[in-house]
Design an enzyme around this catalytic site. Sequence first.
Site, PDB file in Angstrom:
ATOM      1  N   TRP A 127       6.201   2.234  -5.800  1.00 12.69           N
ATOM      2  CA  TRP A 127       5.651   3.888  -6.030  1.00 12.69           C
ATOM      3  C   TRP A 127       6.670   5.349  -5.885  1.00 12.69           C
ATOM      4  O   TRP A 127       7.017   4.475  -5.021  1.00 12.69           O
ATOM      5  CB  TRP A 127       3.963   3.736  -5.357  1.00 12.69           C
ATOM      6  CG  TRP A 127       3.611   5.100  -5.893  1.00 12.69           C
ATOM      7  CD1 TRP A 127       2.734   6.107  -6.866  1.00 12.69           C
ATOM      8  CD2 TRP A 127       2.920   5.822  -4.013  1.00 12.69           C
ATOM      9  NE1 TRP A 127       2.259   6.950  -6.520  1.00 12.69           N
ATOM     10  CE2 TRP A 127       2.592   7.243  -5.090  1.00 12.69           C
ATOM     11  CE3 TRP A 127       3.034   5.196  -3.548  1.00 12.69           C
ATOM     12  CZ2 TRP A 127       1.137   7.689  -4.112  1.00 12.69           C
ATOM     13  CZ3 TRP A 127       2.186   6.988  -2.598  1.00 12.69           C
ATOM     14  CH2 TRP A 127       1.946   7.765  -3.192  1.00 12.69           C
ATOM     15  N   ASP A 208       0.797  -1.544   1.824  1.00 16.26           N
ATOM     16  CA  ASP A 208       0.149  -0.357   1.293  1.00 16.26           C
ATOM     17  C   ASP A 208      -0.772  -1.088   0.351  1.00 16.26           C
ATOM     18  O   ASP A 208      -0.510  -1.685  -0.479  1.00 16.26           O
ATOM     19  CB  ASP A 208       1.198   0.406   0.646  1.00 16.26           C
ATOM     20  CG  ASP A 208       0.607   1.538  -0.442  1.00 16.26           C
ATOM     21  OD1 ASP A 208      -0.312   1.852  -0.245  1.00 16.26           O
ATOM     22  OD2 ASP A 208       1.301   2.603  -0.955  1.00 16.26           O
ATOM     23  N   ALA A 210      -4.059   0.725  -1.592  1.00 18.82           N
ATOM     24  CA  ALA A 210      -3.855   1.352  -1.853  1.00 18.82           C
ATOM     25  C   ALA A 210      -5.933   0.877  -3.898  1.00 18.82           C
ATOM     26  O   ALA A 210      -6.243   2.679  -4.211  1.00 18.82           O
ATOM     27  CB  ALA A 210      -3.699   2.287  -3.308  1.00 18.82           C
ATOM     28  N   LYS A 243      -8.576   5.812  -5.003  1.00 17.19           N
ATOM     29  CA  LYS A 243      -9.138   5.073  -6.412  1.00 17.19           C
ATOM     30  C   LYS A 243     -10.936   3.995  -6.311  1.00 17.19           C
ATOM     31  O   LYS A 243     -11.430   4.299  -7.705  1.00 17.19           O
ATOM     32  CB  LYS A 243      -8.027   3.894  -6.334  1.00 17.19           C
ATOM     33  CG  LYS A 243      -6.396   4.647  -5.520  1.00 17.19           C
ATOM     34  CD  LYS A 243      -5.904   5.429  -6.874  1.00 17.19           C
ATOM     35  CE  LYS A 243      -4.832   6.618  -6.052  1.00 17.19           C
ATOM     36  NZ  LYS A 243      -4.587   6.519  -7.002  1.00 17.19           N
TER      37      LYS A 243
HETATM   38  C1  PLP Z   1       0.501   2.239  -4.377  1.00 16.08           C
HETATM   39  C2  PLP Z   1       0.134   3.646  -3.829  1.00 16.08           C
HETATM   40  N1  PLP Z   1      -0.244   3.917  -2.552  1.00 16.08           N
HETATM   41  C3  PLP Z   1      -0.238   4.990  -2.361  1.00 16.08           C
HETATM   42  C4  PLP Z   1      -0.840   6.486  -3.151  1.00 16.08           C
HETATM   43  C5  PLP Z   1      -1.917   7.224  -2.462  1.00 16.08           C
HETATM   44  O1  PLP Z   1      -3.258   7.560  -2.326  1.00 16.08           O
HETATM   45  P1  PLP Z   1      -3.400   8.356  -2.258  1.00 16.08           P
HETATM   46  O2  PLP Z   1      -4.344  10.178  -3.357  1.00 16.08           O
HETATM   47  O3  PLP Z   1      -4.935   7.942  -1.157  1.00 16.08           O
HETATM   48  O4  PLP Z   1      -2.839   9.669  -1.111  1.00 16.08           O
HETATM   49  C6  PLP Z   1      -1.093   5.844  -4.416  1.00 16.08           C
HETATM   50  C7  PLP Z   1      -1.447   7.102  -5.323  1.00 16.08           C
HETATM   51  O5  PLP Z   1      -1.120   6.967  -6.390  1.00 16.08           O
HETATM   52  C8  PLP Z   1      -0.272   4.853  -4.731  1.00 16.08           C
HETATM   53  O6  PLP Z   1      -0.204   4.402  -6.214  1.00 16.08           O
END
Ligand code: PLP
Length: 394
Positions: A127, A208, A210, A243
Amino acid sequence: MFESLSLPRPDAILSRIASFEDDPRANKMNLGVGIYMDAQGKTIIPETVKLAEQRLLDLEDSKSYIGLAGNPAYNKAMREIVFGETVPEGRIHGMQAPGGSGSLSVLAKLMERACPNAKVWLSTPTWSNHAALLSTGGLEIGKYPYFDATTCAINFEAMTAKLRTLGPGDVVVLHGCCHNPTGANLTREQWDEVAGIAKATGFLPLFDIAYQGFGDGLEEDAYSVRKFAHTVDEMLVAVSSSKNFGIYRDRVGCAFAMGACAETTDVAYANMQSIARSMYSMPPDHGASVVSIIWQDDELRVQWLSELKVMSDHIASLRNQLATSFVKQSGDNKFDFIGMHRGMFSLLGLTIEQVEKLREDYGIYMTSDSRINVTGVQGENIDRLAGAVLAVSV
Ligand SMILES: Cc1ncc(COP(=O)(O)O)c(C=O)c1O
């Protein structure tokens, strides 16, 4: 003082959104953003969130401060959702933070306090915000092999060969499910192997997660985290509720620390709270209360699970339609991986020039690494997207 500032490099994803908005073409397609869109191209508020918000409006009788760790009922809900029954008693604590991003930032600072010389290893690719969030404390960033753009699949041999060379003082960031940006996930057997490597070498896993529930199901998508929780002594987990609860702008996530024993876990947790105090003090409550209301109520929980299933079924259906369209228009199965990947994203394996051509000639927007969000494409656009990608890639 401001004269010494220069403009920061624009965020790759956010700047794409801005140029998409300015594009006057009616048939433009935005595949660059990381939000779920339904069959009408809308990012709706789930019905269960609306119902819980109504209850919150009626029941909330104070807006006094809630505490550094946020909403305890939310933290408990996240523990149940992510870890299920596998949580080692007393060895894990979760602290609500502003989104998955805020959770990652808190954990970066925790790592910096615990081990200032730690090196944080990210998958290639990962990411686009990981490096920025996790290097805040000056922690060094390294990269481990993950995705082979020529085969559009994971290079598991290269990945595990690298991980075997790591040890204590190394932190390995792993995507719990629905890898962003590739959509390519490890199998259960491969997760078992990586957990075994973590145990044998002593590197610290930082998960992570998400997109839990956007892949194979809420429970199934947590396999990786739960396997590690069983296997290793210490781990960190950053959870986003943005999400799967559709509450992106409410900024809700949870940072977990799992330690080897209750005493060290308690100390890690106290440090996380003092880190939060120095960053933002306390997290916003609204979304966390909404999630905890949903999770605690049998009816709302069941309804939320079915709304989540509608989202993951929609993603799976779009993936299959897109893969089928590629086969139909090209006569080969080069893009079959789209049907096999999970979550919203797939990397198409295009060059920057090809991505630019798609934007200029077809009004199709994706990130420069050729990541697409499959929920950005609907109806007849499916064939149009496949046709355009094939046209620019010859
Ligand atoms: C892999 C990953 N981790 C963390 C996040 C962070 O999400 P948040 O919007 O809750 O901060 C995202 C958001 O796009 C993501 O794709």
